[in-house]
Structures are given as C-alpha cells and as structure tokens.
Design a protein around this motif. Structure first.
Motif, mmCIF file in Angstrom:
data_model
loop_
_atom_site.group_PDB
_atom_site.id
_atom_site.type_symbol
_atom_site.label_atom_id
_atom_site.label_comp_id
_atom_site.label_asym_id
_atom_site.label_seq_id
_atom_site.Cartn_x
_atom_site.Cartn_y
_atom_site.Cartn_z
ATOM 1 N N PHE A 74 -2.509 -3.212 0.356
ATOM 2 C CA PHE A 74 -2.017 -2.155 -0.392
ATOM 3 C C PHE A 74 -1.726 -2.624 -1.644
ATOM 4 N N ARG A 75 -2.417 -1.911 -2.788
ATOM 5 C CA ARG A 75 -2.030 -2.120 -4.036
ATOM 6 C C ARG A 75 -1.843 -0.809 -4.916
ATOM 7 N N PRO A 76 -1.135 -0.803 -6.152
ATOM 8 C CA PRO A 76 -0.678 -1.863 -6.756
ATOM 9 C C PRO A 76 0.417 -2.804 -5.935
ATOM 10 N N ALA A 133 2.017 6.639 4.147
ATOM 11 C CA ALA A 133 1.319 7.735 4.724
ATOM 12 C C ALA A 133 -0.359 7.405 5.282
ATOM 13 N N TYR A 134 -0.717 6.400 4.329
ATOM 14 C CA TYR A 134 -2.076 5.910 4.531
ATOM 15 C C TYR A 134 -2.092 4.974 5.856
ATOM 16 N N GLU A 135 -1.163 4.177 5.906
ATOM 17 C CA GLU A 135 -0.966 3.403 7.103
ATOM 18 C C GLU A 135 -0.898 4.256 8.365
ATOM 19 N N ARG A 136 0.033 5.000 8.197
ATOM 20 C CA ARG A 136 -0.060 5.931 9.607
ATOM 21 C C ARG A 136 -1.368 6.325 10.210
ATOM 22 N N VAL A 147 -1.888 -5.258 5.125
ATOM 23 C CA VAL A 147 -0.706 -6.025 4.576
ATOM 24 C C VAL A 147 0.062 -4.853 3.564
ATOM 25 N N ARG A 148 1.227 -4.946 3.616
ATOM 26 C CA ARG A 148 1.997 -4.004 3.002
ATOM 27 C C ARG A 148 3.260 -4.714 2.301
#
Ligand code: NDP
Length: 279
Positions: free
Chosen positions: A92-94, A43-46, A33-34
């Motif tokens: 993803f946070r914040p 970048a982390y999602e990829r 969830v972004r």
C-alpha cells in the motif's frame, strides 16, 4: 457498466486456475504489506482478503508501524520478496515520508510485483509486453471495456489524469488495443472541447463530479475511475445522472471500476504463480 458481473467472471477464472495449480502441488499466495492503519488501505485490504478467499488463493498481511525506519522497512520487504511461498506482493502507498519509495520500487522482484511498482513492469506496460503486470485499476477498467464489448480499435480515447497508477498506464493499455489516445491533466487547455471528441472517456482525476455533460460526446463510453468522498457520500469524477442522457455506456461509482480491482489482483497472483512455477 456495472463492475460485479465483470468481477464475477474474472473470479470464476481465477478460482479454476487456483484449483488447477493446487492439484499440481502449487499454492498461490498473496502477501499484502501495509504500513500504519489508513482507513482506505484497510477497506481495500478487507476486500482483497475476501476476494482471495473466494478464489482459493492464500493471503497474508504484514502490518508495519507508521514510524518504521527506512532500513527496517527495506529489510522486511526483502524478506517478503525472498519468501518462496509468496507469488504476489501488494504494497500500500503512499508510504510514510521517512521511507524512500525510489529505493523501495526496486525491492519487489518484477515477477512478484503484481501492482506495477517496479520500473521493469512499468516498461513492460509501455512496450505492450503482456508478461508484466499493469496496475490493477487501469487493468480493471480495460476488463470492463472488454466485458461490455466496447470497440477500441481506431476509437478516439481521452484519458483524464496522468498518474503512474491510473492515467499513464490506462493510456498505454488503450494504445495497445489500437485506440488513438489523448492524455489530459491539470494544465490542459480547453479540456471540455478535447473530452467532447472522445469515443471513450476515462476520468481519473480525483475531483468529485467535475465532468458534466458539457464534456461528453453523444454516444460516448465513459469510465469513471474517481473515488471521492463528497459530503459523506462516495462519488466519482463524473456527474453520472446528468450524463446518462448522452452516453451509450457509463460505469457507476460506487459499484464500477472499484469493484473489479480485487478480482484483477487475484488474476495477477495466479499469473505470477504460473510464471514463477512454469505451470
Ligand atoms: P492523482 O492525484 O495521482 O492524479 C490525478 C490526476 O488528475 C493528475 O494527473 C492531475 O493532473 C489530474 N487532474 C487533477 N485535477 C484536474 C483537473 N481539474 N483537470 C484535469 N486534470 C486534473 O490521482 P490517482 O491517479 O491516484 O487517482 C485518480 C482518481 O482515481 C482518484 O479519485 C482516486 O481515488 C481514484 N482511484 C480509484 C481506484 C479504483 O479502484 N477505482 C484506484 C486508484 C485510484 P497533474 O498531473 O497536472 O497534477
């Protein structure tokens, strides 16, 4: 201590388990969830999407607008949590200011909370209860220490940083492995002297190249969790080159801890899927 062999070993395990689950009619699935389009989230999602694909884990991304109101966000997140085909949720946070994280952290059920947002999982890390999910980054650091056969029992470990996502859980995971742990932060006095006593030094402060050889004991094992952008380069918190003469082992940045986190994420999805389905 390069991260790749560690990540590869975890990936092989996760892939085998995913295959076994699928043969039993269960399809492990991660939902990311972004909110918005932050470059580090993307970048982390990829990397996470790619890792899930390699492991044979289903992965979907829910993207929400940056100006989403709190109530709508909660409704969307509840729907993800109630989706029976989803086993792990990565948020993803914040989050943007209008969303109250104190309410959000109770929405993801502990069983699906694979990156330790829900206070029940935080408590499990404190208790040393392995049915929970410590955050992926300190788990990745622990996997590296395990892979490279670093002795933790009775060792003197110093953790720099006390955030809920890295420093504090890292300290608890080291304690669970019978290290004697000191946690340092921005108000700690005589930081170099404390660090110099560490057999295991974990830097998670977010200050580019702050940890020089003056902080490091001869023969120490150093884990550099920091990811900083310094003059266009990715740097850690530790002056790696300078410390190489002193340390027995050290993680590089990049290609260290950061390269293991998505593998841990995959392993956490498998674990949640197994626990939810009693497989
Ligand atoms: P936070 O900013 O939340 O926490 C930083 C911590 O470092 C705080 O506890 C702070 O102390 C302490 N600190 C800051 N400056 C100093 C100083 N000069 N001396 C001693 N302690 C200090 O960061 P995170 O925990 O989220 O992340 C830490 C680092 O790890 C960052 O570089 C981040 O990018 C990286 N990271 C890497 C990941 C990976 O996959 N490798 C994943 C997540 C994070 P105080 O509490 O007193 O303010």
């Amino acid at each position: 201590m390069k991260g790749k062999p560690v990540a590869d070993a975890i990936t092989i395990r996760a892939k085998e388990e995913a295959e076994r689950l699928k043969q039993n009619g269960v399809y492990p699935k991660l939902k990311i969830v972004r909110v918005g389009e932050r470059e580090d989230d993307l970048a982390y999602e990829r990397a996470a999407v790619k890792r899930m694909e390699t492991c044979g884990i289903l992965c979907e991304v829910l993207t929400l607008p940056l100006d989403i109101i709190h109530e709508s966000f909660i409704k969307e997140l509840k729907a993800v949590d109630e989706d029976k085909t989803v086993h792990g949720i990565l948020l993803f946070r914040p989050l943007p200011k209008q969303i109250n994280e104190n309410e959000v952290k109770f929405i993801i059920s502990p069983e699906k909370d694979i990156d330790c947002l829900n206070p029940i999982n935080v408590a499990k890390v404190l208790e040393g209860d392995k049915s929970g999910f410590p955050p992926c980054t300190p788990s990745a650091a622990m996997e590296i220490l395990k892979y490279y056969n670093v002795n933790l029992k009775g060792s003197n470990a110093v953790v720099l940083g006390r955030s809920m996502v890295v420093g504090k859980p890292m300290a608890m995971l080291l304690l669970k492995e019978n290290a004697t742990v000191t946690i340092c932060h921005s108000k700690t006095n005589n930081l170099p002297n404390i660090c110099k006593k560490a057999d295991i030094l974990v830097a998670a402060i977010g200050k580019s190249n702050m940890i020089s050889e003056d902080f490091v004991k001869d023969g120490a094992v150093v884990i550099d969790v920091g990811i900083n952008i310094d003059d266009g380069n990715i740097t850690g918190d530790v002056k790696t080159q300078e410390c190489l003469n002193k340390v027995s082992l050290i993680t590089p940045v990049p290609a260290g801890v950061g390269s293991v986190t998505t593998a841990v994420l995959a392993e956490h999805v498998i674990k949640s899927c197994k626990q939810i389905n009693n497989k």
